[in-house]
Design a protein around this motif. Structure first.
Motif, short mmCIF file in Angstrom:
data_model
loop_
_atom_site.label_atom_id
_atom_site.label_comp_id
_atom_site.label_asym_id
_atom_site.label_seq_id
_atom_site.Cartn_x
_atom_site.Cartn_y
_atom_site.Cartn_z
N PRO A 58 0.83 -1.21 0.00
CA PRO A 58 0.00 0.00 0.00
C PRO A 58 0.86 1.26 0.00
O PRO A 58 1.85 1.35 0.73
CB PRO A 58 -0.80 -0.12 1.31
CG PRO A 58 -0.83 -1.58 1.60
CD PRO A 58 0.49 -2.11 1.11
N LYS A 59 0.47 2.22 -0.83
CA LYS A 59 1.25 3.46 -0.97
C LYS A 59 0.36 4.53 -1.58
O LYS A 59 -0.53 4.23 -2.37
CB LYS A 59 2.45 3.21 -1.89
CG LYS A 59 2.07 2.62 -3.24
CD LYS A 59 3.26 2.13 -4.02
CE LYS A 59 2.80 1.40 -5.28
NZ LYS A 59 3.92 0.91 -6.09
N PRO A 60 0.56 5.78 -1.22
CA PRO A 60 -0.18 6.86 -1.87
C PRO A 60 0.38 7.11 -3.27
O PRO A 60 1.56 6.85 -3.52
CB PRO A 60 0.06 8.06 -0.96
CG PRO A 60 1.39 7.77 -0.32
CD PRO A 60 1.48 6.28 -0.20
N THR A 108 8.13 5.16 1.20
CA THR A 108 6.67 5.31 1.16
C THR A 108 6.09 4.96 -0.20
O THR A 108 4.86 4.79 -0.31
CB THR A 108 6.26 6.76 1.48
OG1 THR A 108 6.89 7.66 0.55
CG2 THR A 108 6.66 7.16 2.89
N ARG A 109 6.92 4.86 -1.23
CA ARG A 109 6.44 4.56 -2.57
C ARG A 109 7.41 3.61 -3.26
O ARG A 109 8.44 3.25 -2.73
CB ARG A 109 6.27 5.85 -3.38
CG ARG A 109 5.18 6.76 -2.85
CD ARG A 109 5.08 8.03 -3.67
NE ARG A 109 3.94 8.85 -3.27
CZ ARG A 109 3.97 9.75 -2.29
NH1 ARG A 109 5.09 9.94 -1.60
NH2 ARG A 109 2.90 10.47 -1.99
N GLY A 137 5.93 2.97 4.20
CA GLY A 137 5.20 3.94 5.01
C GLY A 137 4.98 3.48 6.43
O GLY A 137 5.83 2.83 7.04
N LEU A 249 -3.73 5.58 4.29
CA LEU A 249 -2.86 6.15 3.27
C LEU A 249 -3.12 7.64 3.07
O LEU A 249 -2.20 8.43 2.89
CB LEU A 249 -3.05 5.42 1.94
CG LEU A 249 -2.37 4.06 1.80
CD1 LEU A 249 -2.67 3.48 0.43
CD2 LEU A 249 -0.86 4.17 1.99
N ARG A 250 -4.39 8.04 3.08
CA ARG A 250 -4.70 9.47 2.93
C ARG A 250 -4.12 10.28 4.09
O ARG A 250 -3.56 11.35 3.89
CB ARG A 250 -6.22 9.68 2.83
CG ARG A 250 -6.80 9.27 1.49
CD ARG A 250 -8.19 9.85 1.28
NE ARG A 250 -9.14 9.33 2.25
CZ ARG A 250 -9.86 8.22 2.06
NH1 ARG A 250 -9.71 7.51 0.94
NH2 ARG A 250 -10.72 7.82 2.98
N GLN A 252 -1.55 9.46 5.90
CA GLN A 252 -0.10 9.45 5.74
C GLN A 252 0.34 10.50 4.73
O GLN A 252 1.30 11.24 4.96
CB GLN A 252 0.36 8.07 5.30
CG GLN A 252 1.85 7.95 5.03
CD GLN A 252 2.24 6.56 4.57
OE1 GLN A 252 2.00 5.58 5.28
NE2 GLN A 252 2.84 6.46 3.39
#
Length: 518
Positions: A58-60, A108-109, A137, A249-250, A252
């Protein structure tokens, strides 16, 4: 078809290499395993299809400003802890060198599915290539009172153990493993070089634009606490595990909005945990207490900072801020005015943003990598990537070298950063150097020594220059005795005038540029 310790997998032959994608090296980190160290995957019966990339952590998404330069595919699913193998000769007995890749993305990505990270060119040239997904993250690097630290780094260690146990079935030699990473991936490599639990799992290491480091624990705690405040929950792993992942995620993304390599601020990172990371990795490596026999290849790009400042017009905004930006850079880098004046003298035509960018790059990357090379002369090799992108304003920016190292400059995702017309001969030279290092431990130029040889990859034939950054780094050595400002989180009492002014400048700079962490 190849048998792993947990079951058989079937791959595909593509362009002369056997490719196995999405192989689980640990169980999905969900349910009771969330925020916990990885555990082995459940064995499976039959043959598992390994034809497609496995789920990504999971990542933004990248902001629109950064998405025009960087690609970050998303693969749905919960089995994030997976890896991929490219090999020219599947089957025991080949005993080929192995390169294990840890992707960047500020922890984070990013993922192993980025097309630039295609391992086929390494397999084509006789190297078994492994790329790894790991938790990102808050899931991988949040710091909680009720959960162990650094689960994402534990994921990487689990992947290395999988390679040690399994890679000979894919044609690799577990005694000739090179661990390689860029940016946050290189920071992870540095931590693993110094980790006692990782000793014996790899022989060589490559650090591209990332030094060994451990983040201040309070900096990570502040990130978690700000997320908890936004979510109106306790700052515990138990409370975070009850939040919908999309909502997490939002929160973060919003909490990290004003964090960046230039501005600092709360962030996720590897911390000293008394276990996998018993002490600061750079200090352990410089003192020579671990991994004395590990060969090192490391370096940076000439204009790292331009990827941090060009998207969204931040470069121009920093230039307009002038003295405020310079004061903020002094606080970020814990340096005095003499250092800034020295950079001005060395770059009389440079704008404020270039001075700020190079100060931060030297503070974050070049100084620690110089220290590491100085501590290991004869077995360290240093490079600088200086070819400027065809995209306006990027120069030789952070991550630009990746398409050359992987020899994947023809894929559209590489051209997003490099533009058109990337020189074929430069990709040949860089990729050949990385292959040679994985095979022989020597990329093809002089090892680090008293004259500070650095292989320059730019326009024209790659060549060695001696001490290209020595003048700047001498300014820092002269400034070492100056008092540093107190940490940002210190109470107001007892702060020096210099420290108060610089911290105030950092806050004004963050508010002025409104930079989003990429």
């Amino acid at each position: 078809m190849v048998r792993t310790p947990y079951g058989a997998v079937s791959g595909r032959f593509e362009r002369g290499a056997a490719v196995f994608r999405g192989i689980p090296y640990a169980a999905p980190p969900v349910g009771p395993l969330r925020f916990r160290p990885p555990v082995p995957p459940e064995p499976w019966d039959g043959v598992r299809d390994a034809g497609a990339f496995g789920p990504t952590a999971p990542k933004p998404p990248y902001s629109e400003a950064f998405a025009q330069y960087l690609s970050d595919p998303v693969v749905a699913g919960e089995g994030w802890l997976n890896l991929n193998v490219w090999t020219p000769e599947p089957g025991r007995g080949a005993r080929l060198p192995v390169l294990v890749w840890l992707h960047g993305g500020a922890l984070t990505r990013g993922s192993s599915a980025v097309p630039v990270y295609d391992g086929q060119p390494f397999a084509r040239d006789g190297v078994v290539f492994v790329s790894v997904n790991y938790r990102l993250g808050v899931e991988g690097y949040g710091l909680f009172p009720d959960a162990p630290a650094n689960p994402g780094l534990h994921d990487q260690l689990a992947a290395l153990r999988w390679v040690h146990e399994s890679i000979e079935a894919f044609g690799g030699d577990r005694g000739r493993v090179t661990l390689c990473g860029q940016s946050a991936g290189a920071i992870s490599v540095g931590a693993l070089i110094a980790a006692p639990q990782a000793q014996g799992l790899f022989r060589r290491a490559v650090l591209q634009s990332g030094p060994p480091e451990a983040l201040d624990r309070d900096k990570v705690r502040r990130m978690v606490r700000r997320m908890a405040t936004r979510l109106k929950i306790p700052a515990t792993a138990e409370a975070f595990a009850a939040v919908d992942p999309a909502v997490l995620l939002r929160a973060q993304a919003e909490t990290g909005r004003l964090s960046s390599p230039v501005l600092g601020g709360p962030a996720f990172g590897i911390v000293v945990d008394g276990d996998l990371v018993p002490r600061d990795p750079l200090e352990a490596l410089v003192e020579g207490t671990v991994a004395r026999d590990t060969d090192l290849l490391m370096g940076w790009t000439r204009d790292e900072y331009r990827l941090w400042l060009v998207p969204g017009g931040l470069l121009e905004r920093v230039d307009r801020l002038g003295p405020v930006a310079l004061a903020g850079a002094m606080a970020r880098c814990h340096c005095g005015g003499e250092v800034v004046r020295g950079y001005r003298a060395l770059r009389p035509d440079a704008g404020t943003a270039e001075i700020v960018g190079q100060l931060v790059t030297d503070h974050l990357l070049r100084i620690p990598l110089h220290r590491l090379a100085d501590a290991r002369p004869g077995s360290s090799y240093v490079y600088e990537f200086a070819w400027p992108s065809g995209r306006t304003g990027l120069g030789a920016c952070h991550a630009l070298e990746l398409g050359f190292v992987f020899d994947t400059g023809e894929v559209p995702e590489a051209r997003k950063l490099a533009g058109e017309g990337a020189p074929r001969e430069l990709a040949d030279a860089m990729h050949r150097a990385w292959v040679r290092f994985a095979v022989e431990g020597d990329p093809g130029w002089r090892a680090w020594g008293t004259t500070h040889p650095v292989q320059l990859f730019g326009d024209g034939e790659p060549h060695v220059v001696h001490g290209p950054r020595d003048a700047e780094l001498a300014l820092w050595a002269a400034d070492a005795g100056a008092p540093e400002p107190a940490p940002e989180s210190d109470p107001p009492s007892g702060r020096s005038t210099r420290g108060t002014e610089l911290r105030s400048a950092v806050r004004r700079l963050r508010r002025s540029v409104g930079v989003r962490r990429h």
